[in-house]
Design an enzyme around this catalytic site. Structure first.
Site, PDB file in Angstrom:
ATOM      1  N   ARG A  21      30.725  33.404  31.913  1.00  0.00           N
ATOM      2  CA  ARG A  21      32.083  33.380  32.494  1.00  0.00           C
ATOM      3  C   ARG A  21      32.192  34.284  33.713  1.00  0.00           C
ATOM      4  O   ARG A  21      33.284  34.619  34.164  1.00  0.00           O
ATOM      5  CB  ARG A  21      33.112  33.810  31.432  1.00  0.00           C
ATOM      6  CG  ARG A  21      33.258  32.819  30.296  1.00  0.00           C
ATOM      7  CD  ARG A  21      34.409  33.109  29.352  1.00  0.00           C
ATOM      8  NE  ARG A  21      35.068  34.375  29.503  1.00  0.00           N
ATOM      9  CZ  ARG A  21      36.254  34.554  30.133  1.00  0.00           C
ATOM     10  NH1 ARG A  21      36.868  33.544  30.676  1.00  0.00           N
ATOM     11  NH2 ARG A  21      36.797  35.759  30.197  1.00  0.00           N
ATOM     12  N   SER A 148      35.232  46.661  44.833  1.00  0.00           N
ATOM     13  CA  SER A 148      36.329  46.470  43.889  1.00  0.00           C
ATOM     14  C   SER A 148      37.544  47.202  44.434  1.00  0.00           C
ATOM     15  O   SER A 148      37.404  48.203  45.157  1.00  0.00           O
ATOM     16  CB  SER A 148      35.949  47.066  42.535  1.00  0.00           C
ATOM     17  OG  SER A 148      37.098  47.211  41.725  1.00  0.00           O
ATOM     18  N   TYR A 163      32.124  54.199  38.723  1.00  0.00           N
ATOM     19  CA  TYR A 163      32.248  52.829  39.237  1.00  0.00           C
ATOM     20  C   TYR A 163      32.856  52.839  40.647  1.00  0.00           C
ATOM     21  O   TYR A 163      32.320  52.204  41.570  1.00  0.00           O
ATOM     22  CB  TYR A 163      33.119  52.019  38.272  1.00  0.00           C
ATOM     23  CG  TYR A 163      33.311  50.571  38.651  1.00  0.00           C
ATOM     24  CD1 TYR A 163      32.340  49.618  38.366  1.00  0.00           C
ATOM     25  CD2 TYR A 163      34.478  50.142  39.274  1.00  0.00           C
ATOM     26  CE1 TYR A 163      32.528  48.282  38.694  1.00  0.00           C
ATOM     27  CE2 TYR A 163      34.677  48.813  39.604  1.00  0.00           C
ATOM     28  CZ  TYR A 163      33.699  47.880  39.307  1.00  0.00           C
ATOM     29  OH  TYR A 163      33.883  46.566  39.634  1.00  0.00           O
TER      30      TYR A 163
END
Ligand SMILES: NC(=O)c1ccc[n+]([C@@H]2O[C@H](COP(=O)([O-])OP(=O)(O)OC[C@H]3O[C@@H](n4cnc5c(N)ncnc54)[C@H](O)[C@@H]3O)[C@@H](O)[C@H]2O)c1
Length: 257
Positions: A21, A148, A163
């Site tokens: 996915r 991101s 991150y």
């Protein structure tokens, strides 16, 4: 001045494309449907093989896979050598292999920091470094790396300091590649998404978890993999040659300006 057409026989390497996915799978499928041969790279051989098989069945395109940890330079070199032997010349690289980490800064450890930096930032460096010389030699290349919204906002709902730092490193690396390789016909851009409906944020975003993610999004819904794949197709296409060094926000309005 005429746009340089893409060769009829061309390959895109998509890392992180085994996740069923995931964005990588969606990008591989979209580009396979748009005339690209696709080489997929992901961690586990079994998932890579079944992913390549499913993509070939779904699209009829030429798909090959090779397993590698993107942060392992030797493994990436071996994987790319095997893909290059099977597929047409590599015209594009889309780096989607990555991990997130929800540990708050004050609870985080150096080991967690190093793991996230190694896979996200070093992994992106390693694949770009391996693939770019061939692009320069052929005078044509398209690199798309992934940051991101968390890199711009000081972490997100799920992903925290390591991150965010790794994604800022990817943005800086991509700008440098863009500047140095533009004269050689190679573009490099970053897509910075927010809250795309995949499993990277601790598994599926169930009805229960949805408000936590959607609440902050002005568009009032999660983003979808096909919406990301459509942007990648534009960036790697023959009309993508004038955009380089850009970070493109794809975030449902989470951060504007
Ligand atoms: N989903 C989102 O909301 C979102 C938002 C912003 C950025 N991103 C970025 O998009 C990229 C893809 O995310 P996704 O949502 O499709 O996640 P995903 O977890 O579905 O896919 C990530 C893939 O990377 C692979 N991978 C992990 N470590 C690897 C390694 N060391 N070597 C090779 N492969 C490795 C995994 O096996 C997996 O197939 C990531 O870089 C992520 O940070 C996603």
């Amino acid at each position: 001045m005429n746009l340089k057409p893409l060769p009829a026989e061309r390959t895109v390497i998509v890392t992180g494309a085994a996740s069923e996915r995931g964005i990588g799978r969606g990008v591989a499928q979209r580009l396979a449907g748009a005339g690209w041969s696709v080489g997929i790279v992901d961690l586990h051989a079994e998932a890579v093989d079944s992913g390549a098989r499913e993509l070939a069945e779904a699209t009829g395109a030429t798909i090959a896979g090779a397993a590698a940890d993107v942060s392992d330079e030797r493994a990436v070199d071996a994987a790319l050598s095997s893909l290059e032997a099977e597929l047409p010349p590599v015209t594009a690289l889309v780096n989607l292999a990555g991990i997130s980490d929800p540990t708050p800064f004050l609870e985080s450890t150096l080991a967690q920091w190093e793991r996230v930096m190694r896979i996200n930032a070093t992994g992106t460096y390693v694949t770009c470094r391996r693939v770019a010389p061939g692009m320069v030699e052929r005078g044509l290349g398209r690199i798309v790396n992934f940051s991101s919204t968390a890199a711009q906002t000081g972490g997100g709902n799920y992903s925290k300091s390591a991150y965010a730092a790794s994604k800022n490193a990817i943005e800086g690396l991509t700008r440098s590649i863009a500047r140095e390789l533009a004269p050689h016909g190679v573009t490099a851009n970053v897509i910075a998404p927010a809250s795309i409906d995949t499993d990277i944020m601790g598994g599926r975003i169930t009805e229960e978890r949805l408000p936590q993610f959607v609440g902050a999004l002005p568009v009032g819904r999660l983003g979808t993999v096909p919406e990301v794949a459509a942007l990648v197709e534009l960036l790697v296409g023959s009309e993508g040659g004038f955009m380089t060094g850009a970070t493109i926000n794809l975030n449902g309005g989470l951060r504007i300006g």
